[in-house]
Design an enzyme around this catalytic site. Structure first.
Site, PDB file in Angstrom:
ATOM      1  N   TYR A 155      43.698  49.628  35.937  1.00 52.63           N
ATOM      2  CA  TYR A 155      42.527  48.830  36.345  1.00 52.63           C
ATOM      3  C   TYR A 155      41.313  49.730  36.598  1.00 52.63           C
ATOM      4  CZ  TYR A 155      40.122  45.126  39.065  1.00 52.63           C
ATOM      5  OH  TYR A 155      39.239  44.180  39.543  1.00 52.63           O
ATOM      6  N   LYS A 159      37.839  49.534  34.587  1.00 48.00           N
ATOM      7  CA  LYS A 159      36.593  49.183  35.274  1.00 48.00           C
ATOM      8  C   LYS A 159      35.586  50.330  35.226  1.00 48.00           C
ATOM      9  CE  LYS A 159      37.623  44.948  36.460  1.00 48.00           C
ATOM     10  NZ  LYS A 159      36.942  43.824  35.779  1.00 48.00           N
TER      11      LYS A 159
HETATM   12  N1  LIG Z   1      38.418  39.287  43.645  1.00 53.97           N
HETATM   13  C1  LIG Z   1      38.060  40.547  43.858  1.00 53.97           C
HETATM   14  O1  LIG Z   1      38.173  41.051  44.990  1.00 53.97           O
HETATM   15  C2  LIG Z   1      37.456  41.378  42.754  1.00 53.97           C
HETATM   16  C3  LIG Z   1      36.928  42.631  43.094  1.00 53.97           C
HETATM   17  C4  LIG Z   1      36.358  43.411  42.095  1.00 53.97           C
HETATM   18  C5  LIG Z   1      36.312  42.957  40.789  1.00 53.97           C
HETATM   19  N2  LIG Z   1      36.840  41.745  40.491  1.00 53.97           N
HETATM   20  C6  LIG Z   1      36.746  41.320  39.078  1.00 53.97           C
HETATM   21  O2  LIG Z   1      36.101  40.066  39.016  1.00 53.97           O
HETATM   22  C7  LIG Z   1      36.602  39.327  37.892  1.00 53.97           C
HETATM   23  C8  LIG Z   1      37.102  37.976  38.374  1.00 53.97           C
HETATM   24  O3  LIG Z   1      38.094  38.193  39.348  1.00 53.97           O
HETATM   25  P1  LIG Z   1      38.741  37.030  40.228  1.00 53.97           P
HETATM   26  O4  LIG Z   1      39.105  37.632  41.525  1.00 53.97           O
HETATM   27  O5  LIG Z   1      37.914  35.822  40.174  1.00 53.97           O
HETATM   28  O6  LIG Z   1      40.116  36.837  39.400  1.00 53.97           O
HETATM   29  P2  LIG Z   1      40.951  35.540  39.030  1.00 53.97           P
HETATM   30  O7  LIG Z   1      42.305  36.021  38.665  1.00 53.97           O
HETATM   31  O8  LIG Z   1      40.832  34.501  40.107  1.00 53.97           O
HETATM   32  O9  LIG Z   1      40.176  34.999  37.739  1.00 53.97           O
HETATM   33  C9  LIG Z   1      40.219  35.701  36.528  1.00 53.97           C
HETATM   34  C10 LIG Z   1      40.292  34.715  35.390  1.00 53.97           C
HETATM   35  O10 LIG Z   1      40.378  35.471  34.178  1.00 53.97           O
HETATM   36  C11 LIG Z   1      41.236  34.770  33.307  1.00 53.97           C
HETATM   37  N3  LIG Z   1      41.788  35.637  32.274  1.00 53.97           N
HETATM   38  C12 LIG Z   1      42.756  36.578  32.394  1.00 53.97           C
HETATM   39  N4  LIG Z   1      43.035  37.087  31.198  1.00 53.97           N
HETATM   40  C13 LIG Z   1      42.243  36.481  30.302  1.00 53.97           C
HETATM   41  C14 LIG Z   1      42.080  36.572  28.893  1.00 53.97           C
HETATM   42  N5  LIG Z   1      42.842  37.407  28.159  1.00 53.97           N
HETATM   43  N6  LIG Z   1      41.152  35.791  28.292  1.00 53.97           N
HETATM   44  C15 LIG Z   1      40.401  34.936  29.022  1.00 53.97           C
HETATM   45  N7  LIG Z   1      40.541  34.782  30.356  1.00 53.97           N
HETATM   46  C16 LIG Z   1      41.435  35.551  30.980  1.00 53.97           C
HETATM   47  C17 LIG Z   1      42.332  34.213  34.221  1.00 53.97           C
HETATM   48  O11 LIG Z   1      43.032  33.146  33.618  1.00 53.97           O
HETATM   49  C18 LIG Z   1      41.532  33.819  35.450  1.00 53.97           C
HETATM   50  O12 LIG Z   1      41.152  32.457  35.429  1.00 53.97           O
HETATM   51  C19 LIG Z   1      37.678  40.201  37.267  1.00 53.97           C
HETATM   52  O13 LIG Z   1      37.123  40.950  36.202  1.00 53.97           O
HETATM   53  C20 LIG Z   1      38.084  41.115  38.407  1.00 53.97           C
HETATM   54  O14 LIG Z   1      38.635  42.318  37.944  1.00 53.97           O
HETATM   55  C21 LIG Z   1      37.406  40.946  41.433  1.00 53.97           C
END
Ligand SMILES: NC(=O)c1ccc[n+]([C@@H]2O[C@H](COP(=O)([O-])OP(=O)(O)OC[C@H]3O[C@@H](n4cnc5c(N)ncnc54)[C@H](O)[C@@H]3O)[C@@H](O)[C@H]2O)c1
Length: 249
Positions: A155, A159
């Site tokens: 990851y 990132k």
């Molecule tokens: N939640 C956090 O604390 C956090 C922190 C830093 C970065 N992020 C980043 O923010 C983004 C969203 O995170 P989140 O927490 O809402 O996650 P989440 O898991 O709730 O949502 C991510 C979505 O991406 C979809 N997904 C996964 N693989 C896929 C693919 N191959 N094609 C299309 N869709 C796909 C999933 O089905 C899901 O609905 C991500 O890139 C994550 O790495 C999140």
């Protein structure tokens, strides 16, 4: 503040739930038509229906961002529904955490493919539509984990990679009217994270490490995306905006 986004069209990947869904809702409230696209097609349709029920414009499509043909179909569906594409938010992402010696090759490939190859395919499909209007915005969702987290070599690499991708693409696209930026969120309280059994401990830990005494909400990222997508951010490209409550390490 008028963000100047009315009647523009955004694609938000991974927007069936979490940060992506909140970003789509935020952009729809700003008057944008939004394409909700996710591996989870039912979830994408439900989020789109919710936006439409609230008076917004949205369609939901199933799409695996790792594969070129479905991505091209999704972008074609965006154009068919709304006539143009102005903003692409590469938000789809996931974690497959393990220390390196226990990490499967498949978990390495999955995390890098969704993040990096996904952004590659989505940008290649959507940028030509932005060029038609001489205006566009790409916002790539990175993470504070780009600085490294134990158990997240895949990851963290993905990132950090998306930040290099962002800078290279910004250099290619600036003269075509397209800005390309990244957002690195810190801990964000999504519904999924709230459902984890150790949620309370996680949040206490986050609050102790953040410079502000609270955890981030999906709307904190959505607001940053909307700003970078707006006219107000026209002189900002190739940068990474940290939405981390002041925490870096
Ligand atoms: N939640 C956090 O604390 C956090 C922190 C830093 C970065 N992020 C980043 O923010 C983004 C969203 O995170 P989140 O927490 O809402 O996650 P989440 O898991 O709730 O949502 C991510 C979505 O991406 C979809 N997904 C996964 N693989 C896929 C693919 N191959 N094609 C299309 N869709 C796909 C999933 O089905 C899901 O609905 C991500 O890139 C994550 O790495 C999140």
């Amino acid at each position: 503040m008028d963000l100047g986004l009315q009647n523009r069209v955004a694609i938000v990947t991974g927007s069936a739930r979490g940060i992506g869904a909140e970003t789509a809702r935020f952009l729809a409230r700003e008057g944008m038509a939004v394409v909700i696209t996710d591996l989870d097609g039912d979830g994408a349709a439900a989020t789109a229906a919710q936006i439409v029920a609230a008076g917004g414009r949205a369609i939901g499509t199933a799409c695996d961002v790792r594969r070129e043909a479905p991505v091209r179909q999704m972008v074609a569906a965006a154009r068919e529904a709304f006539g143009r594409v102005d903003v692409l938010v590469n938000n789809a992402g996931l974690v497959k955490d393990r220390t390196l010696l226990k990490m499967d090759e498949a978990d390495w490939d999955l995390v890098l493919d969704v993040t990096l190859k996904g952004a590659f395919h989505c940008c290649r499909a959507a940028l030509p539509l932005m060029h038609e209007n001489g205006w566009g915005r790409v916002v790539n969702i990175s993470s504070r984990a780009l600085f490294g987290n134990p158990g997240q070599a895949n990851y963290s690499a993905a990132k950090a990679g998306i930040v290099g991708f962002t800078r290279a693409l910004a250099m290619e696209q600036g003269r075509k009217g397209v800005t390309v930026n990244a957002i690195a969120p810190g801990f964000i309280e999504t519904d999924y994270i709230k459902s984890l059994p150790n949620f309370d401990t996680i949040v206490e830990n986050v609050k102790a490490k953040n410079l502000v005494p609270f955890a981030g909400q999906p709307g904190d990222v959505a607001g940053a995306v909307a700003f970078l997508a707006s006219e107000h951010a026209r002189y900002i490209t190739g940068t990474t905006l940290y939405v981390t409550g002041g925490r870096y390490g």
